[in-house]
Design a protein around this motif. Structure first.
Motif, mmCIF file in Angstrom:
data_model
loop_
_atom_site.group_PDB
_atom_site.id
_atom_site.type_symbol
_atom_site.label_atom_id
_atom_site.label_comp_id
_atom_site.label_asym_id
_atom_site.label_seq_id
_atom_site.Cartn_x
_atom_site.Cartn_y
_atom_site.Cartn_z
ATOM 1 N N VAL A 297 -3.107 12.598 -12.883
ATOM 2 C CA VAL A 297 -3.011 14.000 -12.470
ATOM 3 C C VAL A 297 -4.275 14.489 -11.784
ATOM 4 O O VAL A 297 -4.288 15.564 -11.191
ATOM 5 N N ASP A 298 -5.353 13.700 -11.838
ATOM 6 C CA ASP A 298 -6.587 14.069 -11.152
ATOM 7 C C ASP A 298 -6.729 13.386 -9.786
ATOM 8 O O ASP A 298 -7.689 13.634 -9.065
ATOM 9 N N VAL A 299 -5.785 12.520 -9.453
ATOM 10 C CA VAL A 299 -5.866 11.825 -8.172
ATOM 11 C C VAL A 299 -5.374 12.766 -7.072
ATOM 12 O O VAL A 299 -4.261 13.281 -7.146
ATOM 13 N N PRO B 41 0.833 -1.210 0.000
ATOM 14 C CA PRO B 41 0.000 0.000 0.000
ATOM 15 C C PRO B 41 0.869 1.262 0.000
ATOM 16 O O PRO B 41 1.844 1.352 0.743
ATOM 17 N N VAL B 42 0.514 2.210 -0.838
ATOM 18 C CA VAL B 42 1.257 3.474 -0.931
ATOM 19 C C VAL B 42 0.250 4.618 -1.035
ATOM 20 O O VAL B 42 -0.930 4.417 -1.340
ATOM 21 N N ARG B 43 0.745 5.824 -0.792
ATOM 22 C CA ARG B 43 -0.064 7.025 -0.998
ATOM 23 C C ARG B 43 0.525 7.832 -2.146
ATOM 24 O O ARG B 43 1.737 7.907 -2.319
ATOM 25 N N VAL B 44 -0.353 8.448 -2.925
ATOM 26 C CA VAL B 44 0.076 9.223 -4.083
ATOM 27 C C VAL B 44 0.727 10.507 -3.598
ATOM 28 O O VAL B 44 0.123 11.289 -2.861
ATOM 29 N N GLY B 45 1.957 10.695 -3.985
ATOM 30 C CA GLY B 45 2.668 11.926 -3.662
ATOM 31 C C GLY B 45 2.592 12.885 -4.837
ATOM 32 O O GLY B 45 1.532 13.077 -5.433
ATOM 33 N N CYS B 46 3.709 13.446 -5.181
ATOM 34 C CA CYS B 46 3.747 14.398 -6.287
ATOM 35 C C CYS B 46 3.513 13.698 -7.615
ATOM 36 O O CYS B 46 4.061 12.637 -7.885
ATOM 37 N N ILE B 47 2.661 14.269 -8.458
ATOM 38 C CA ILE B 47 2.491 13.808 -9.837
ATOM 39 C C ILE B 47 2.661 15.026 -10.729
ATOM 40 O O ILE B 47 1.830 15.936 -10.719
ATOM 41 N N GLY B 48 3.752 15.077 -11.479
ATOM 42 C CA GLY B 48 4.035 16.214 -12.353
ATOM 43 C C GLY B 48 3.466 15.964 -13.726
ATOM 44 O O GLY B 48 3.842 15.002 -14.397
ATOM 45 N N ASP B 49 2.550 16.802 -14.155
ATOM 46 C CA ASP B 49 1.948 16.670 -15.473
ATOM 47 C C ASP B 49 2.973 17.035 -16.538
ATOM 48 O O ASP B 49 3.770 17.945 -16.362
ATOM 49 N N HIS B 50 2.946 16.324 -17.681
ATOM 50 C CA HIS B 50 3.917 16.598 -18.738
ATOM 51 C C HIS B 50 3.522 17.808 -19.573
ATOM 52 O O HIS B 50 4.265 18.215 -20.455
#
Length: 469
Positions: A244-246, A62-71
């Motif tokens: 990117v919407d999470v 199990p993990v949590r969503v951290g940074c997601i950089g959109d391209h």
């Protein structure tokens, strides 16, 4: 998450064969290039089909969503809450935070089958205040067709350059090497996928739409497994959830089971046959036999740079609006393609990869794209008693410079034609053969040579009988 330039990885993709033809001085392969025999000798990955697309979730805890950089956008869409600090336009990266304090450094697995082309071990765990951060311990895997996956900030690395990996292969453990020491999240994974060889983050990274995981022996798709949907603003139709919407710190309860992961590699196409090539001044034509099931092809092109005595990308990677960094996507229905925008007079080489539903093939061997002069154009041939004179029109040089011509002559005898006699001449488009026999029949031809040392095709043979006394 750190934006930085990856090391050069040209020369290893597709495990292509070394250049088999000489251009000026034949360049040597780049150091660290694994041959198939070395790279795959001890691995349970097919030497014929070593690749699959990087579509599997690299963690099985199990993990949590951290940074997601959109391209495309900075920090994702303006309404997003993914807490991506810094400017990450032009590339796409995903951070997954480890949530279990009892297992702070879980195994990280390859997202697809491929060959490890970078395995870096950081000298320290984290970077003190004021120090320069980076990717820390990291692994880069080549999946064929110029596609690579990147795994940064690892606690440890368990593979080496040349290792053959599959989705069941643990490549290291998650950590925080290369990150600031005061970071609140002590263990996480920075995961990226790059196209076009993965050389330049700002020009070649690609967005990740779906990652697959295992649940009860079957595969599930993330982030769709979150049960969320987003709506297109214009159409109002439901679309699958995008990364990117999470929202930031969303829990991904990725199970620990790996039963649905492929054990090896799928039946991707074998090594492509080298394309047939033709070169003009600023373009080159490619032709090949179609690969069954191919849904796209990729042509990789490199330019020969005499100043560094090496092959390199054909243009600056920072001119993102006009530079392909040497990769050209081609439709799967094609069997011909024209490369345009080449520099006149410069030498290039090209190779092809094919992609099917199973993944990428091994790239073909390189084919040279050297500007060759066209054949000289016949103008006049005269045969006198003791000499023969040939006059021609200079050929097209395709951007190179003329260094001279090579002429050839042969005489007809009762037993047949004699062997060709060759002579190298200057840049004057004419030549005179002296001491010929009166009343004998001769055949002659000529071809041009450029400053790159390359000869063009011979002019069509022309015949003349010398005059009698």
């Amino acid at each position: 998450m750190q934006v930085r330039r990856l090391p050069r990885v040209f020369g290893v993709f597709g495990l292509a064969a070394l250049l088999t033809i000489t251009v000026m001085q034949a360049p040597v392969p780049r150091r660290g290039t694994p041959t198939p025999a070395v790279a795959l000798a001890a691995a349970a990955v097919s030497t014929t089909h070593p690749y699959s697309d990087p579509v599997w979730f690299p963690l099985h805890v199990p993990v949590r969503v951290g940074c997601i950089g959109d391209h495309v956008n900075n920090n994702g869409p303006s309404t997003g809450t993914n807490n991506c600090a810094g400017d990450h336009r032009g590339y796409f990266a995903m951070n997954f935070n480890i949530t279990d304090p009892a297992n702070p450094h879980p195994y990280v697995y390859a997202a697809g089958a491929g060959i490890v082309i970078q395995a870096t071990r950081a000298s320290s765990a984290c970077v003190p205040t004021g120090g320069r951060t980076g990717g820390g311990s990291e692994v880069v895997i080549d999946h064929g067709g110029g596609i690579v996956s990147v795994y940064q900030h690892l606690y440890s690395v368990s593979v080496r350059v040349g290792s053959a990996v599959a989705p069941r292969t643990a490549i290291g453990r998650a950590g925080s090497t290369g990150a600031p020491c005061q970071r609140t999240v002590k263990s996480y994974l920075d995961f990226q996928v790059h196209r076009n060889g993965g050389q330049y983050l700002t020009a070649t990274s690609t967005a990740i739409n779906t990652l697959r995981g295992c649940a009860g022996g079957s595969a599930v798709n993330w982030p769709a497994a979150l049960g969320r949907s987003v709506y297109a603003q214009a159409m109002g139709s439901p679309l699958p959830a995008r990364w990117v919407d999470v929202p930031y710190l969303t829990l991904l309860n990725t199970p620990s089971g790996r039963s649905c992961l492929p054990a090896g590699t799928p039946a991707t196409p074998g090594r492509m046959a080298a394309p047939r090539t033709s070169r003009a001044t600023t373009s080159a034509g490619l032709a090949w036999t179609p690969v069954r099931g191919a849904n796209r092809y990729e042509a990789q092109i490199e330019i020969w740079r005499p100043s560094t005595h090496s092959w390199d990308a054909p243009c600056s990677p920072y001119i993102t609006s006009s530079c392909s960094v040497g990769y050209y996507p081609i439709a799967g229905s094609a069997s011909r393609y024209t490369l345009r925008g080449l520099l006149a007079g410069r030498s290039y080489r090209v190779r092809l990869s094919a992609h099917t539903a199973a993944g990428w093939s091994i790239a073909s061997s390189w084919r040279s794209l050297i500007p060759r002069p066209s054949a000289p154009v016949y103008h006049r041939l005269r045969g006198y008693a003791h000499h023969v004179v040939l006059i021609w029109t200079a050929p097209s040089l395709h951007g190179t410079k003329l260094s001279g011509y090579q002429v050839a002559i042969s005489r007809k005898t009762r037993s047949g034609w004699t062997r060709w006699s060759y002579t190298t001449t200057g840049r004057t488009p004419s030549h005179t053969w002296t001491h010929t026999r009166a009343g004998a029949r001769y055949r002659v031809t000529v071809r041009a040579r450029t400053n790159t040392g390359v000869y063009g095709p011979w002019m069509a043979r022309h015949y003349r009988t010398t005059a009698r006394h």
